[in-house]
Design an enzyme around this catalytic site. Structure first.
Site, PDB file in Angstrom:
ATOM      1  N   SER A  73     -32.496  36.782 -20.614  1.00 43.35           N
ATOM      2  CA  SER A  73     -33.049  37.770 -21.545  1.00 43.35           C
ATOM      3  C   SER A  73     -32.098  38.042 -22.703  1.00 43.35           C
ATOM      4  CB  SER A  73     -33.372  39.075 -20.811  1.00 43.35           C
ATOM      5  OG  SER A  73     -34.473  38.911 -19.937  1.00 43.35           O
ATOM      6  N   ASN A 152     -43.201  30.723 -16.822  1.00 45.97           N
ATOM      7  CA  ASN A 152     -42.718  31.268 -15.558  1.00 45.97           C
ATOM      8  C   ASN A 152     -43.834  31.660 -14.600  1.00 45.97           C
ATOM      9  OD1 ASN A 152     -42.961  33.142 -17.829  1.00 45.97           O
ATOM     10  ND2 ASN A 152     -42.504  34.755 -16.358  1.00 45.97           N
ATOM     11  N   CYS A 326     -40.533  40.244 -13.733  1.00 49.52           N
ATOM     12  CA  CYS A 326     -40.256  41.243 -14.770  1.00 49.52           C
ATOM     13  C   CYS A 326     -41.437  42.179 -14.993  1.00 49.52           C
ATOM     14  CB  CYS A 326     -39.897  40.550 -16.085  1.00 49.52           C
ATOM     15  SG  CYS A 326     -38.439  39.505 -15.962  1.00 49.52           S
TER      16      CYS A 326
END
Length: 382
Positions: A73, A152, A326
């Protein structure tokens, strides 16, 4: 809980024992600050530079182009914001996709508040961008293209080499979030015309809290974090020596014999999918098997709430997810599944299994057994 079957390797991976062994000396007696000039500090500096060599070698880059960060990130933020702000005199237009990781999307949202214009390319039902739409979106003031290497959630591998060619032809910087790709597919930044790339160690059996940004020599960018002279004065902060050492070892291990390992993982994944279809032919695959990460299986169980299925599997020691780790605390449907055309009902009936090289066919049999014993009950909502 009788056993643990971990099938959420896209979220994180188990720390490799060899990686931990490599890290331990720098968590114990070798605790010197890598910026210090005495012996244990010099030892730490040498270890950091050795790890930098390993990361650079793994992606065919130069050592001076690798900057260690706290993870993927930060690397995304560092690259996207850094390049945008440093090149805004040339233009303030950025192209990305609608299925990027939130680190990329939120970096773009942040830049939009600063006056940058962002084009979010749509994707098809398999999560692929259109190269024609990419070409048509390019303007005279376009300074950056940021398209993820592999998604992802649904595992889609984008046409990175072709995107790189387009960017190079138009003299535009090209960044790719390769967090899911490293350790799963071969990545060569020179061959693929990649100017910047993001990496996170915990996705390939390294430690959490450490990553890297590859930024090609000559690419103009501003610092995200200011302070001391670490990382060639481009990323301040005392180096996480043990984490960096672990990352170096992990990327070295994970990129060895990568094709052989990926084929093994793909066989396990495909076997699982076949067995699930034998249980229920109404199961739908999100995305397809072409251009997909070897371990990714994102599937919809029609008529079943994915949170209930997740709870059931967890009660039986099976770790899977409903999508990105996330986003796990957010109840809205996945933006990736929405982008590929899934309605909320299908999105909320989908789970992601992500296999790794530590999984086995025997574990698949156990997963199938648990689902088989509970599938009809779950459809009935009992």
């Amino acid at each position: 809980m009788e056993r643990l079957v971990y099938v959420d390797n896209s979220a994180t991976t188990r720390l490799d024992d060899r990686v931990l062994k490599e890290m331990m000396p720098f968590l114990e007696e070798g605790y010197g600050n890598a910026s210090s000039s005495y012996s244990i500090g010099i030892r730490s500096r040498e270890a950091v530079e050795n790890a930098r060599k390993k990361v650079a070698k793994a992606i065919n880059a130069c050592e001076c182009e690798i900057y260690f960060t706290s993870g993927g990130s930060e690397a995304d933020n560092m690259i996207i914001k850094g390049i945008a702000r440093a090149n805004q005199e040339k233009g303030k237009h950025i192209i990305t996709s609608s299925i990027e990781h939130l680190a990329v999307l939120n970096s773009c949202y942040s830049l939009a508040r600063e006056g940058f214009e962002i084009t979010y390319l749509p994707v098809d039902e398999n999560g692929m961008i259109s190269l024609k739409e990419l070409e048509n979106s390019i303007r005279k003031d376009t300074i950056l293209i940021s398209i993820m290497f592999a998604n992802n959630e649904i595992g889609t591998i984008e046409p990175i080499k072709e995107i790189g060619k387009v960017a190079k032809a138009h003299n535009i910087y090209f960044h790719t979030d390769a967090v899911q790709a490293i350790g799963n597919v071969d990545v060569d930044v020179a061959e693929l015309n990649i100017d910047a790339l993001s990496i996170s160690a915990h996705k390939f059996h390294g430690p959490k809290g450490v990553g890297a940004a590859y930024i090609k020599d000559g690419v103009k960018f501003f610092n995200l974090i200011d302070g001391g002279h670490q990382e060639c004065c481009r990323r301040a902060g005392t180096e996480n020596v043990a984490g960096i050492v672990g990352m170096g070892k992990a990327i070295e291990i994970s990129t060895e014999n990568i094709e052989e390992k990926s084929n093994k993982v793909k066989m396990i994944r495909d076997y699982c999918y076949r067995k699930l279809l034998e249980l229920d032919n109404k199961i739908k695959l999100n995305g397809n098997f072409e251009n997909r990460l070897p371990g990714n299986l994102n599937i919809c169980f029609e008529g079943i709430d994915n949170k209930n299925l997740l709870l059931l599997l967890d009660m039986n020691g099976i770790c899977v997810s409903t999508g990105s780790a996330c986003n796990s605390s957010v109840s809205i449907p996945s933006h990736v599944l929405t982008a590929i055309g899934c309605d909320s009902k299908r999105a909320n009936s989908s789970i992601r299994l992500s296999f790794g090289d530590t999984n086995s066919f025997e574990e698949v049999e156990y997963i199938i057994e648990v689902i088989k014993n509970n599938l009809e009950m779950m459809k009935e909502g009992k």
